[in-house]
Each structure stands twice: as C-alpha cells, then as structure tokens.
Design an enzyme around this catalytic site. Structure first.
Site, mmCIF file in Angstrom:
data_model
loop_
_atom_site.group_PDB
_atom_site.id
_atom_site.type_symbol
_atom_site.label_atom_id
_atom_site.label_comp_id
_atom_site.label_asym_id
_atom_site.label_seq_id
_atom_site.Cartn_x
_atom_site.Cartn_y
_atom_site.Cartn_z
ATOM 1 N N ASP A 147 -3.707 5.254 -1.433
ATOM 2 C CA ASP A 147 -4.661 5.887 -0.507
ATOM 3 C C ASP A 147 -4.406 7.389 -0.407
ATOM 4 O O ASP A 147 -3.611 7.838 0.419
ATOM 5 C CB ASP A 147 -4.500 5.241 0.879
ATOM 6 N N LYS A 194 0.854 -1.195 0.000
ATOM 7 C CA LYS A 194 0.000 0.000 0.000
ATOM 8 C C LYS A 194 0.884 1.236 0.000
ATOM 9 O O LYS A 194 1.850 1.304 0.773
ATOM 10 C CB LYS A 194 -0.883 -0.005 1.245
ATOM 11 N N ASN A 207 -11.641 3.943 4.596
ATOM 12 C CA ASN A 207 -11.705 4.065 6.051
ATOM 13 C C ASN A 207 -12.095 5.500 6.409
ATOM 14 O O ASN A 207 -11.949 5.938 7.541
ATOM 15 C CB ASN A 207 -10.373 3.713 6.729
ATOM 16 N N ASN A 210 -6.221 9.571 0.844
ATOM 17 C CA ASN A 210 -6.895 10.126 2.026
ATOM 18 C C ASN A 210 -7.857 11.271 1.697
ATOM 19 O O ASN A 210 -7.871 12.316 2.369
ATOM 20 C CB ASN A 210 -5.885 10.569 3.096
ATOM 21 N N ASN A 217 -3.200 2.686 12.194
ATOM 22 C CA ASN A 217 -2.442 3.894 12.519
ATOM 23 C C ASN A 217 -1.195 3.452 13.261
ATOM 24 O O ASN A 217 -1.098 2.289 13.640
ATOM 25 C CB ASN A 217 -3.273 4.802 13.436
ATOM 26 N N HIS A 239 -7.742 -1.257 8.429
ATOM 27 C CA HIS A 239 -7.021 0.008 8.501
ATOM 28 C C HIS A 239 -6.089 0.015 9.705
ATOM 29 O O HIS A 239 -6.325 -0.701 10.671
ATOM 30 C CB HIS A 239 -8.085 1.116 8.646
ATOM 31 N N LYS A 267 0.804 5.203 0.810
ATOM 32 C CA LYS A 267 0.054 6.332 1.380
ATOM 33 C C LYS A 267 0.206 7.519 0.445
ATOM 34 O O LYS A 267 1.327 8.009 0.217
ATOM 35 C CB LYS A 267 0.627 6.646 2.766
ATOM 36 N N GLU A 293 -8.015 3.528 -2.450
ATOM 37 C CA GLU A 293 -8.575 3.778 -1.108
ATOM 38 C C GLU A 293 -8.850 5.270 -0.930
ATOM 39 O O GLU A 293 -7.928 6.089 -1.033
ATOM 40 C CB GLU A 293 -7.553 3.275 -0.079
ATOM 41 N N ASP A 307 -11.632 -1.491 11.537
ATOM 42 C CA ASP A 307 -10.601 -1.106 12.498
ATOM 43 C C ASP A 307 -11.290 -1.192 13.852
ATOM 44 O O ASP A 307 -12.222 -0.413 14.112
ATOM 45 C CB ASP A 307 -10.120 0.319 12.204
HETATM 46 O O1 GKR Z 1 -0.452 7.308 9.634
HETATM 47 O O2 GKR Z 1 -0.361 9.017 8.318
HETATM 48 C C1 GKR Z 1 -0.888 8.007 8.703
HETATM 49 C C2 GKR Z 1 -2.113 7.509 7.983
HETATM 50 O O3 GKR Z 1 -2.508 8.455 7.044
HETATM 51 C C3 GKR Z 1 -3.227 7.229 8.946
HETATM 52 O O4 GKR Z 1 -3.416 8.297 9.835
HETATM 53 C C4 GKR Z 1 -4.523 6.900 8.245
HETATM 54 O O5 GKR Z 1 -5.565 6.906 9.185
HETATM 55 O O6 GKR Z 1 -3.456 4.856 7.568
HETATM 56 C C5 GKR Z 1 -4.582 5.562 7.612
HETATM 57 C C6 GKR Z 1 -5.441 5.414 6.410
HETATM 58 O O7 GKR Z 1 -5.467 4.351 5.831
HETATM 59 O O8 GKR Z 1 -6.159 6.345 6.039
HETATM 60 MG MG MG Z 2 -6.961 4.942 4.391
#
Ligand code: GKR
Ligand code: MG
Length: 429
Positions: free
Chosen positions: A228, A197, A276, A230, A329, A327, A199, A253, A300
C-alpha cells in the site's frame, strides 16, 4: 428507551514511530471514546479517530441526540446531516487517513446506539446488522517501516512489548517490521495471521518492492501479500514496479492517486487493485464503476458512516463485481469489536481485514486486549459489541491526551522533528 446522556472522552494511546507516505506517527495516536447512556442506565460505546474538529462536532451533536430513541437511526442520521451538512468532496484530505467530519459522527452515534440496543435486547450487534455470515473473522498482519529513535523516549518507555523498536535497520534500507515482534515471522507465529500487508509509500519503490519479494521468498506462494504506497507513486512507477509483483500480490492498494490514475494502472496490470483513498464514499461509486478504478474497496465503518452503511457498501460491491476488504488506523478494542461484528455480517467480506491493533499496547476495554486465535477473532455472542469500559484505563488515557498536547494527527510535523525540512508530497516517486 431513549438516550439520556452522552460522554465524549478524547484519549491518547502510545504509538510506535511508524513511517508512511505522510510522514511519521507521533508517539501518541488520538481516539475519541463515545458513551451514550439510556434512561434505563444501559450504556452504548463507540470509538472513532480523534481530532479537534470531530470532538467539537460531537459536542454539538449532543443536543440533537438527547431524548432520542436509539432505534430511530434513520431519523437520527437525518437530523445530524441537517445540523452539520454533508462533507464536501475535498474534505477527505490528501493524507492516507480520512478527515471528513460527518461520517465520523454518524459512525460514533450509530455504533453506540447499536451497542445500547443490543444490550437492551440481549443480542450481539451482528444480529442487528443482518446476522453472522461467519463466526470467526480473519485479520492480516500489518507491517510498517519504523523510524529508529523517533518519537522520543516516551514511545519506547510506554510500550514494553516493542522489542523491535530498538533494532537498527541497515543504512538506507529501513526494514519492515511487524507489530510488537521484531520480525514478520514472529508476528505470524504470535497472532497466526495468514495475509501480510506492507505499508509502502515510505521509502523508494525499489526498497518496498524488494521487501515484498523478500516476504514472498520467506513465506512462499500461499501467503497473500499486499502493498500500500498510499497513492504517492506516479502511474509509470506503479506500472513499472507492479509488473515485478504480478502473480505475487494478492492486491495492490492505492499505488496512485485518484480514480483515473487507478484505472490506468489497473488496466495495465494483472494484479487486483484495492483502495481506501480513491473511492471513499457512496458519491464516488458511480464514477468508480464507470472507470473501473479498482477491484476491491476497503470498507471502514469510521469513514463510510457506520456499520449499516458498510453492510450496504458490501451489497453494492457484490452487485458490481467488486471485492470488499477493510481498512484500519491505530485503534483500541472498541473499534476492533465493531470491525469484527461488521466483518462477520458482510457475506462477501472475504479478505482478511487490516488492523493496527497488535501495534497498540494500551486499551480501554475491561479484561485486557482482545486475543487473536489463528489470525482470527471469534465473534462475540455477548449482548451489544461484547466489550465493556475499563474506566480507570479510560481516565488514564484521557490524562495522556491532556498531557501530550496533541490535538490533531499530523505525521508531517512528526517527520520534520527527525528530518528537518521534510515535506509531504502528493506524488513523490
Ligand atoms: O497508520 O500510517 C498509518 C496508515 O498509513 C493509515 O493512516 C492509513 O490510513 O492504514 C491506512 C491505509 O491503509 O491507507
Ligand atoms: Mg490503504
């Protein structure tokens, strides 16, 4: 058996300078470790994300919990609900992580009760939530763009296993890195993860999509890839760049914010959408199904109100033809143990689960970090969660919490320390 004591210990664990849509990770991630002790001296553990509001609420929950039967979970949860009131629709917040209070408390209390009851019965937690559908639970590699030099000397000094931290990415193109290793290939070899994955939401979409295409080239078509952002892309951006990843992504995602937008992207692309961020509670499910907002929900237990609630979510997903993944953190071993029991108990949790665990160099569990074998964690058959507290480590990480001064997660403020004036935007690209 009844609950006789409750200990709430906020901790701060070192965290590398990972970038995301909300900014930058602080040098420390906050967690709260909860220990319930029964009248016969059996202890039950749990771990949840840390914040002042949740810590204060947990302290308030103490008087509801003391004297109660840890098996009487439905009534316990009803008492907590009565005391704290259900979280409002907006209380999740806009950040990638969930800030609702009650779900955290439910999760902390339920997991600690199940650990205690499992130890009392001599049965692993998985047996209390339906029994094992599998004996090994697969996890995914979790790549982030990192901010070189951010986090101060502390972030580097406290994590000797982050050689990749010191490497400078090409100008304007920070490169995704993988856990304690310096390249995605290293992380696959070290932990055996099969899915990867990335980010996103941290850099221009073109850079992130290029990174996915580079991962595809490097690892071939048999490696499932996920991106992802976000929820900070527009619908048009998500569709434009999504077209280039059709046939490549295992799932996309939260490219966009909200169920309506997710449904629009989903109907325009032939890539499964996962979330998520847009479907995050049972109350969100009817509209999700009506709109067709996503294909996969990332469970989660910290945010869905515990392990049993997450098992229920699995059944609902199966009923409506939704997939289920997980999911995460930044977290330590108690959460990982609970995630593993959940991952083993849900028959349709067939995607490799997210975990930040390899990014973390510190833990509160005795016997060192849990070890991945071939990308999986073997399910513990020990009573309860199968982990015990290292009390010296807990005390040290609690001192870190007191010394570091952080009380809440705020990635925007951390980002402003390295890029003055930077602000979080709900939709950036
Ligand atoms: O740890 O920066 C991070 C992630 O962005 C996390 O806060 C997210 O909640 O991993 C997470 C996600 O899948 O959105
Ligand atoms: Mg996510």
């Amino acid at each position: 058996m009844h609950i006789a004591e409750m200990h709430i210990t906020p901790i701060a664990i070192s965290d590398p300078p990972l970038l995301n849509a909300a900014g930058l990770h602080a040098p420390y991630a906050l967690r709260i470790i909860v220990e319930l002790v029964s009248d016969c001296g059996i202890s039950g553990l749990s771990e949840i994300p840390g914040s002042q509001a949740v810590e204060a609420a947990l302290s308030n929950a103490r008087e509801v919990l003391i004297g109660r039967d840890p098996c009487d979970l439905n009534r316990l949860m009803a008492s907590l609900d009565e005391r704290f009131g259900t979280d409002g629709a907006d209380s999740r917040g806009l950040a990638p992580w969930d800030q609702r209070r009650l779900v955290h408390i439910f999760s902390a209390v339920e997991v600690a009760c199940l650990d205690m009851v499992g130890k009392d019965m001599g049965r692993p937690v998985v047996d209390l939530i339906g029994g094992a559908a599998r004996d090994r639970v697969p996890f995914a590699a979790y790549l982030f763009f990192k901010y070189e030099g951010a986090g101060g000397a502390l972030a580097f000094a406290t994590d000797p296993r982050c050689p990749g931290l010191a490497t400078r990415p090409p100008a304007g193109r920070p490169r995704p890195e993988a856990h304690r290793r310096s390249s995605p290939g290293d992380v696959r070899d070290a932990f055996g993860f099969e899915s990867i994955k990335l980010k996103g939401g941290a850099r221009e979409p073109e850079i992130e999509v290029d990174s996915i295409l580079a991962l595809r080239e490097a690892f071939g078509p048999d490696t499932p890839l996920r991106l992802d952002p976000n929820a900070i892309w527009t619908v048009d951006t998500a569709i434009h760049w999504g077209k280039k990843m059709e046939g490549i992504l295992e799932y996309y995602e939260d490219p966009v914010r909200g169920q309506d937008n997710m449904a629009r992207v989903r109907h325009a692309l032939s890539i499964p959408l996962a979330t998520n961020m847009c479907t995050t509670s049972f109350a969100d499910l009817p509209q999700s199904i009506r709109l067709g907002a996503e294909d996969i929900i990332l469970a989660d237990h910290h945010y869905w109100g515990g392990l049993r609630a997450s098992v229920e979510l699995g059944r609902i997903c199966r009923t409506f033809g939704r997939g289920l993944s997980m999911h995460s953190n930044s977290h330590v071993g108690i959460s990982l143990a609970a995630m593993t029991h959940l991952g083993a108990a849900v028959p349709n949790l067939t995607y490799a689960l997210d975990t930040h665990y390899p990014w973390q160099a510190e833990d509160v569990i005795a016997g060192g970090p849990l070890e991945f074998e071939g990308g999986c964690l073997p399910l513990s058959r020990e009573p309860g969660l199968g982990v015990e507290l290292d009390r010296d480590a807990l005390a040290r990480l609690h001192r870190n919490y007191l010394a570091c001064g952080l009380k809440n997660r705020n990635d925007e403020i951390e980002m402003q320390k390295v890029e003055p004036g930077w602000t979080f935007q709900q939709t950036r690209w």
